[in-house]
Structure formats: C-alpha cells, structure tokens
Design a protein around this motif. Structure first.
Motif, PDB file in Angstrom:
ATOM      1  N   SER A 177     -12.569 -15.645  -6.817  1.00 41.34           N
ATOM      2  CA  SER A 177     -11.529 -16.265  -5.663  1.00 41.34           C
ATOM      3  C   SER A 177     -10.193 -16.227  -6.571  1.00 41.34           C
ATOM      4  N   GLY A 218     -15.288  -7.707   6.271  1.00 39.26           N
ATOM      5  CA  GLY A 218     -16.255  -8.535   5.726  1.00 39.26           C
ATOM      6  C   GLY A 218     -16.340  -8.335   3.975  1.00 39.26           C
ATOM      7  N   TYR A 219     -15.194  -7.974   3.490  1.00 40.60           N
ATOM      8  CA  TYR A 219     -15.322  -7.841   2.033  1.00 40.60           C
ATOM      9  C   TYR A 219     -14.782  -9.242   1.383  1.00 40.60           C
ATOM     10  N   VAL A 220     -13.822  -9.888   2.111  1.00 42.48           N
ATOM     11  CA  VAL A 220     -13.200 -10.932   1.563  1.00 42.48           C
ATOM     12  C   VAL A 220     -13.172 -12.169   2.648  1.00 42.48           C
ATOM     13  N   THR A 221     -13.025 -13.437   1.890  1.00 40.19           N
ATOM     14  CA  THR A 221     -13.059 -14.470   3.216  1.00 40.19           C
ATOM     15  C   THR A 221     -11.711 -15.131   2.744  1.00 40.19           C
ATOM     16  N   THR A 251     -11.596 -14.710  -1.194  1.00 41.96           N
ATOM     17  CA  THR A 251     -12.768 -14.954  -1.982  1.00 41.96           C
ATOM     18  C   THR A 251     -13.395 -13.870  -1.646  1.00 41.96           C
ATOM     19  N   THR A 265     -16.466 -11.289  -0.903  1.00 45.48           N
ATOM     20  CA  THR A 265     -17.852 -11.560  -0.169  1.00 45.48           C
ATOM     21  C   THR A 265     -18.832 -10.649  -0.966  1.00 45.48           C
ATOM     22  N   ASP A 266     -20.154 -11.066  -0.899  1.00 44.70           N
ATOM     23  CA  ASP A 266     -21.290  -9.875  -1.494  1.00 44.70           C
ATOM     24  C   ASP A 266     -20.999  -8.680  -0.971  1.00 44.70           C
ATOM     25  N   ARG A 318     -18.152  -7.281  -3.069  1.00 44.52           N
ATOM     26  CA  ARG A 318     -19.010  -6.932  -4.259  1.00 44.52           C
ATOM     27  C   ARG A 318     -19.643  -5.380  -4.360  1.00 44.52           C
TER      28      ARG A 318
END
Length: 165
Positions: free
Chosen positions: A69, A97-100, A114, A116-117, A120
């Motif tokens: 993050s 869907g790669y970051v929040t 941040t 996300t899985d 990553r």
C-alpha cells in the motif's frame, strides 16, 4: 584515432550531417533517442504479452516494494506524475481488479492504493517478462565497466534532480 566529430556514430537525426557537435551533446542525443526506442519496445512487449502498460507495471512495482500500500500523493511523487494523472491510472488498475483505492483520514482528502492478490499475480508474471526484456534489450549490450559508469552518472543526475525539485 579520429576525433569524435568524424567518427561514424548511430543517430536517428533527420539529417545526420547536422548532428550535434561534441561528444557530450552526441551522448545526450544518443541517450535520448535510445531510451525512447527502449521504452517503446518494453511497452509494446508488456502490452502484447502481459496486457500491462509500462506505467501500470511501474505502479504495481512501487506498491509491491512499499509492502502493498501507498498513499496516492506519495505514489504520484515517486512516479513524477500530477495527482490527477495518478488518480486516472489507479482508477484503471482498480477497474481491472489489480488495486483497491480507499479514502483515508478524518478529512477524507487522502487516499491509499493497495495492490490486490490479482495485482500481485499480474505483476509477478509481468516482472518475469520485463526482466527478460531488460536483459535482452539493455544489459546484454553493456561492455565491461559500462554498468558502473551508467550507475555513477544516473545516480548523480537522479540525486541532483530529486533534491532540486
């Protein structure tokens, strides 16, 4: 040995007869042109094979290096981006869907990105590709001693520019 002004050197000049004078100016021009070509090649291959832009790769890299993050302002600073540009890029990564992105603080003016899985996983795959590209397109072109010279030069330039801003 001939002087640098008469040695045939690589250039992408529209008219090589009107090339920069002096080795220092020729070095700048070669750096500028070669890095543009290098970034273009890295970008195309990352997009084609990992469906990521070089910018998005770098954003995911910074988030991963930061432990997952980072505040949006710090991310913009490290990317040398305007806040609106970082917001746009992070929005794109959120959609994939790669970051929040979450608002932070009582005044709700700050936000944190941040990884996300899924981010990553995407980064891990892209990093393998990127590492191979860097090896093939850049590192394999270096002669003994070149890496030390490049490191010294660009650490000095980077330090000067980073403290100058």
């Amino acid at each position: 040995m001939t002087s640098s002004s008469t040695v045939s050197r690589w250039t992408r000049s529209a008219n090589p007869a009107h090339r920069e004078h002096g080795t220092d100016r020729q070095a700048w021009r070669a750096y500028w042109e070669a890095t543009a070509l290098l970034r273009d090649r890295l970008e195309k291959q990352l997009k084609d094979e990992a469906n990521l832009s070089l910018t998005d790769y770098n954003l995911l890299l910074l988030l991963k290096e930061a432990g997952g993050s980072m505040r949006m302002g710090e991310l913009a600073n490290r990317m040398v981006f305007a806040p609106s540009r970082i917001t746009y890029r992070i929005k794109h990564l959120v959609e994939r869907g790669y970051v929040t992105r979450e608002v932070e603080g009582a005044d709700r003016r700050g936000a944190v990105a941040t990884i996300t899985d899924a981010g990553r996983d995407c980064f891990r795959d892209a990093a393998q590709l990127h590492s191979a590209q860097v090896e093939e397109l850049f590192l394999n072109r270096l002669q003994p001693g070149d890496a030390e010279v490049l490191l010294r030069v660009f650490e000095d330039v980077g330090c000067h520019l980073d403290t100058d801003s």
